[in-house]
Design a protein around this motif. Structure first.
Motif, PDB file in Angstrom:
ATOM      1  N   THR A 114       0.830  -1.196   0.000  1.00  0.00           N
ATOM      2  CA  THR A 114       0.000   0.000   0.000  1.00  0.00           C
ATOM      3  C   THR A 114       0.864   1.245   0.000  1.00  0.00           C
ATOM      4  OG1 THR A 114      -1.698   1.245   1.184  1.00  0.00           O
ATOM      5  CG2 THR A 114      -0.147   0.000   2.517  1.00  0.00           C
ATOM      6  N   ALA A 115       0.338   2.292  -0.598  1.00  0.00           N
ATOM      7  CA  ALA A 115       0.886   3.632  -0.408  1.00  0.00           C
ATOM      8  C   ALA A 115      -0.154   4.483   0.315  1.00  0.00           C
ATOM      9  CB  ALA A 115       1.297   4.256  -1.739  1.00  0.00           C
ATOM     10  N   SER A 116      -1.029   3.799   1.058  1.00  0.00           N
ATOM     11  CA  SER A 116      -2.015   4.430   1.935  1.00  0.00           C
ATOM     12  C   SER A 116      -2.910   5.404   1.190  1.00  0.00           C
ATOM     13  CB  SER A 116      -1.313   5.102   3.114  1.00  0.00           C
ATOM     14  OG  SER A 116      -2.243   5.555   4.066  1.00  0.00           O
ATOM     15  N   HIS A 117      -2.824   6.680   1.531  1.00  0.00           N
ATOM     16  CA  HIS A 117      -3.697   7.709   0.985  1.00  0.00           C
ATOM     17  C   HIS A 117      -3.161   8.302  -0.314  1.00  0.00           C
ATOM     18  CE1 HIS A 117      -0.609   9.351   3.527  1.00  0.00           C
ATOM     19  NE2 HIS A 117      -0.716  10.510   2.904  1.00  0.00           N
ATOM     20  N   ASN A 118      -2.020   7.821  -0.805  1.00  0.00           N
ATOM     21  CA  ASN A 118      -1.451   8.362  -2.041  1.00  0.00           C
ATOM     22  C   ASN A 118      -2.211   7.846  -3.263  1.00  0.00           C
ATOM     23  OD1 ASN A 118       0.380   9.223  -0.153  1.00  0.00           O
ATOM     24  ND2 ASN A 118       2.187   8.528  -1.255  1.00  0.00           N
ATOM     25  N   PRO A 119      -2.230   8.602  -4.362  1.00  0.00           N
ATOM     26  CA  PRO A 119      -2.944   8.168  -5.570  1.00  0.00           C
ATOM     27  C   PRO A 119      -2.378   6.856  -6.123  1.00  0.00           C
ATOM     28  CG  PRO A 119      -2.345  10.492  -5.709  1.00  0.00           C
ATOM     29  CD  PRO A 119      -1.630   9.942  -4.525  1.00  0.00           C
ATOM     30  N   GLY A 120      -3.237   6.106  -6.830  1.00  0.00           N
ATOM     31  CA  GLY A 120      -2.833   4.841  -7.413  1.00  0.00           C
ATOM     32  C   GLY A 120      -2.928   4.858  -8.924  1.00  0.00           C
ATOM     33  N   GLY A 121      -2.617   3.712  -9.545  1.00  0.00           N
ATOM     34  CA  GLY A 121      -2.603   3.621 -10.997  1.00  0.00           C
ATOM     35  C   GLY A 121      -1.184   3.571 -11.512  1.00  0.00           C
ATOM     36  N   ILE A 122      -1.027   3.197 -12.763  1.00  0.00           N
ATOM     37  CA  ILE A 122       0.313   2.994 -13.311  1.00  0.00           C
ATOM     38  C   ILE A 122       1.163   4.253 -13.275  1.00  0.00           C
ATOM     39  CG2 ILE A 122      -0.371   3.452 -15.701  1.00  0.00           C
ATOM     40  CD1 ILE A 122       1.544   1.114 -16.477  1.00  0.00           C
ATOM     41  N   ARG A 123       0.560   5.426 -13.300  1.00  0.00           N
ATOM     42  CA  ARG A 123       1.329   6.678 -13.288  1.00  0.00           C
ATOM     43  C   ARG A 123       1.633   7.156 -11.871  1.00  0.00           C
ATOM     44  NH1 ARG A 123      -3.045   7.663 -16.105  1.00  0.00           N
ATOM     45  NH2 ARG A 123      -3.732   9.259 -14.631  1.00  0.00           N
ATOM     46  N   ASN A 124       1.053   6.507 -10.875  1.00  0.00           N
ATOM     47  CA  ASN A 124       1.145   7.040  -9.517  1.00  0.00           C
ATOM     48  C   ASN A 124       1.932   6.130  -8.577  1.00  0.00           C
ATOM     49  OD1 ASN A 124      -0.239   9.628  -9.731  1.00  0.00           O
ATOM     50  ND2 ASN A 124      -2.037   8.414 -10.281  1.00  0.00           N
ATOM     51  N   ASP A 125       1.433   5.886  -7.384  1.00  0.00           N
ATOM     52  CA  ASP A 125       2.280   5.376  -6.310  1.00  0.00           C
ATOM     53  C   ASP A 125       1.992   3.933  -5.932  1.00  0.00           C
ATOM     54  OD1 ASP A 125       3.138   7.963  -6.319  1.00  0.00           O
ATOM     55  OD2 ASP A 125       2.152   8.552  -4.454  1.00  0.00           O
ATOM     56  N   PHE A 126       3.050   3.294  -5.441  1.00  0.00           N
ATOM     57  CA  PHE A 126       2.963   1.964  -4.848  1.00  0.00           C
ATOM     58  C   PHE A 126       3.822   1.985  -3.589  1.00  0.00           C
ATOM     59  CE2 PHE A 126       4.027  -2.600  -4.471  1.00  0.00           C
ATOM     60  CZ  PHE A 126       2.749  -3.121  -4.492  1.00  0.00           C
TER      61      PHE A 126
END
Length: 564
Positions: A114-126
């Protein structure tokens, strides 16, 4: 078929240092050849001799790259003599559920994706973080050991022929032979253990009567927003199936998406604006709540979107724990808050004669106090609230706790807050977040503040804004000595304390994946004037905070990204 492990040569990557809640980077960084493999191997190396024959819990918030990471973890764990992995169906586990499972099954720990509250998706965070055998985030001693491993790793172990591609798609137990040893992967319903725990803590019949209504009381109309994060599966199970909430009218965005529907899954007034607007525009709603991507944060609003700050939320719950069966059965053993969190709960602790702790930001600092039996309830201003039922902050728990207080007191959210302020006074509080600032500029600002607070004439100096003056009484960089194991955490945030009880706190966040997030916390206590708009009350102190830090000069930022 007996599978064999292999050893694969690799080289270290710079910057694999876990932050406040693990290692967080852009997805494409984790997708680099050997990047994720290196970090997983370093986690297992840091666990040492305890690793052989152990069981680990694995799962996450379902963001992009979760399934790929789980496939890697399975193959590396099998090669490193781990005996068993417990994995959520489709790779799904909320962070609180991982903590619960670790404690229920008494296993060595868990790997949370998880990256918790950070945005997700291939361009964002893991992100990848480690939880230890008490169910809580790994302490500094463990994350430091992992980081040291990342700087010298030369190889990782792998089981290339272990088929994993569709393993997590179906629940069940799978047993393999790897290098002659049994290796078990159990895929389980991610909600069962956690829902059972919630039923032991709260009176579900009373909560059901609250939400559905009774002959004597109309339904209490709620709107629960999972923000397309992992809590969706738990919200459906608890609020819809168990408590009778309407699946169309009372819950929203409960299908977990690997990009969170292209929204920022952070439950605050900025990123949960859809929820705020719906509750504000529809006067039939009595209550609203939102959760972040991995389910450990929460936001509470009342009728007409009456906002409850996390600091006030913690204080109200502390003052009303008799409404929750768990605390009647287990007793109350103390309260704690993170240092930047407003001191509202301190006043409750004093009135109730409870021990009170102020710790650095990061849930791991609460764990030792809980394990020692000295802490029952705690919270962070970053929308985290929890108790000693697990060792993580817990968004769904917090909402059920609030509903329990509302059911018991027969009052609205706003009435409960105003009653509380009339008794204890009010800590006006806000937080300004400046996200993705240039890292060098942010560090220069913090260096400026360090030099300023160390100057001989800083304490005693008076600053004035909007005809209101503030005289500095104390300034430091917060340090913490753990009362249980005596470990020391230094440089946890610059504090400027004023003679009237007001505070300014400056920190660089440890939860971002790129750049630097500067956080400015503003806290002012009022005993009498408790019903004024918070941003109006705090504007002079905000201006002083910006003047002292010279934030615009260093960063070029005219306004924060988020105001909480």
């Amino acid at each position: 078929m007996d599978l064999s492990s292999v050893v694969i040569q690799t080289t270290p990557f710079e910057g694999q240092k876990p932050g406040t809640s693990g290692l967080r980077k852009k997805v494409k960084v984790f997708m680099e050849k050997n990047y994720t493999e290196n970090f997983i191997q370093c986690i297992l190396n840091a666990l040492g001799s305890k690793l052989q024959g152990c069981t680990l819990v694995v799962g996450g918030d379902g963001r992009y790259f979760t399934k790929q990471a789980i496939n890697i973890i399975i193959r590396i764990a099998a090669a490193n003599e781990v005996a068993k992995l417990i994995i959520g169906h489709l790779g799904i586990f909320s962070t609180p559920a991982v903590s619960s499972l670790i404690r229920t099954h008494k296993v060595l720990g868990g790997i949370v994706l998880t990256a918790s509250h950070n945005p997700g998706g291939i361009r964002n965070d893991f992100g990848i973080k480690v939880n230890i055998d008490n169910g809580g985030p790994a302490p500094d001693s463990v994350t430091d050991a992992i980081y040291e491993e990342t700087k010298k790793i030369k190889e990782y172990k792998f089981t290339p022929k272990l088929e994993t591609d569709r393993l997590i798609d179906n629940m069940g137990t799978h047993t393999y032979k790897v290098d002659g040893r049994d290796f078990v992967v159990e895929i389980i319903d991610p909600t069962t253990d956690y829902v059972n725990l919630m039923k032991q803590i709260f009176d579900f019949q009373k909560l059901r009567d609250l939400i559905r209504g009774t002959d004597k009381r109309p339904p209490f109309n709620v709107l629960i927003d999972s923000m397309n994060g992992v809590t969706g599966v738990y919200v459906r199970k608890i609020f819809v199936e168990e408590l009778g909430a309407h699946p169309d009218n009372n819950v929203t965005r409960i299908v977990p998406l690997d990009n969170f529907g292209e929204i920022h899954p952070d439950p605050n007034l900025t990123y949960a604006k859809d929820l705020v607007d719906k509750v504000k525009d529809n006067p039939t709603y009595d209550f609203g709540a939102a959760f972040d991507g991995d389910g450990d944060r929460n936001m509470i609003i009342g009728k007409n979107a009456f906002f409850v700050t996390p600091s006030d939320s913690l204080a109200v719950l502390a003052n009303n724990l008799e409404c929750i069966p768990y605390f009647k059965n287990h007793g109350i053993h103390g309260f704690a808050r993170s240092m930047p969190t407003a001191a509202a709960v301190d006043r409750v602790a004093k009135k109730l004669g409870m021990e009170m702790f102020e710790v650095p930001t990061g849930w791991k600092y609460f764990g030792n106090l809980m394990d020692a039996g000295r802490l029952s309830l705690c919270g962070e201003e970053s929308f985290g609230t929890g108790s000693d039922h697990i060792r993580e902050k817990d968004g769904i728990w917090a909402v059920l706790a609030w509903l329990s207080v509302i059911e018991h007191k027969k009052m609205s959210v706003e009435e409960i807050l105003k009653e509380h302020w009339s008794i204890y006074g009010r800590n006006y509080f806000t937080r300004y977040d400046y996200e993705e600032c240039d890292s060098d500029a942010a560090n220069q600002m913090m260096t400026h503040l360090e030099k300023l607070i160390a100057s001989s004439d800083f304490v005693g100096k008076t600053y004035t804004a909007s005809k209101k003056s503030y005289t500095i009484e104390k300034a430091d960089n917060f340090s913490y000595v753990d009362p249980i194991d005596k470990s020391v955490a230094k440089n946890q945030g610059i504090r400027i304390l004023f003679s009237d009880g007001s505070r300014l706190i400056y920190r660089l966040s440890g939860t971002g994946s790129s750049g630097a997030t500067i956080r400015l916390y503003i806290d002012s206590y009022e005993k009498e004037n408790v019903f004024t708009d918070a941003q109006v009350m705090l504007k002079p102190l905000v201006d002083v905070g910006l003047e002292i830090s010279q934030l615009k000069k260093f960063t070029g930022r005219d306004a924060p990204t988020v105001i909480t």
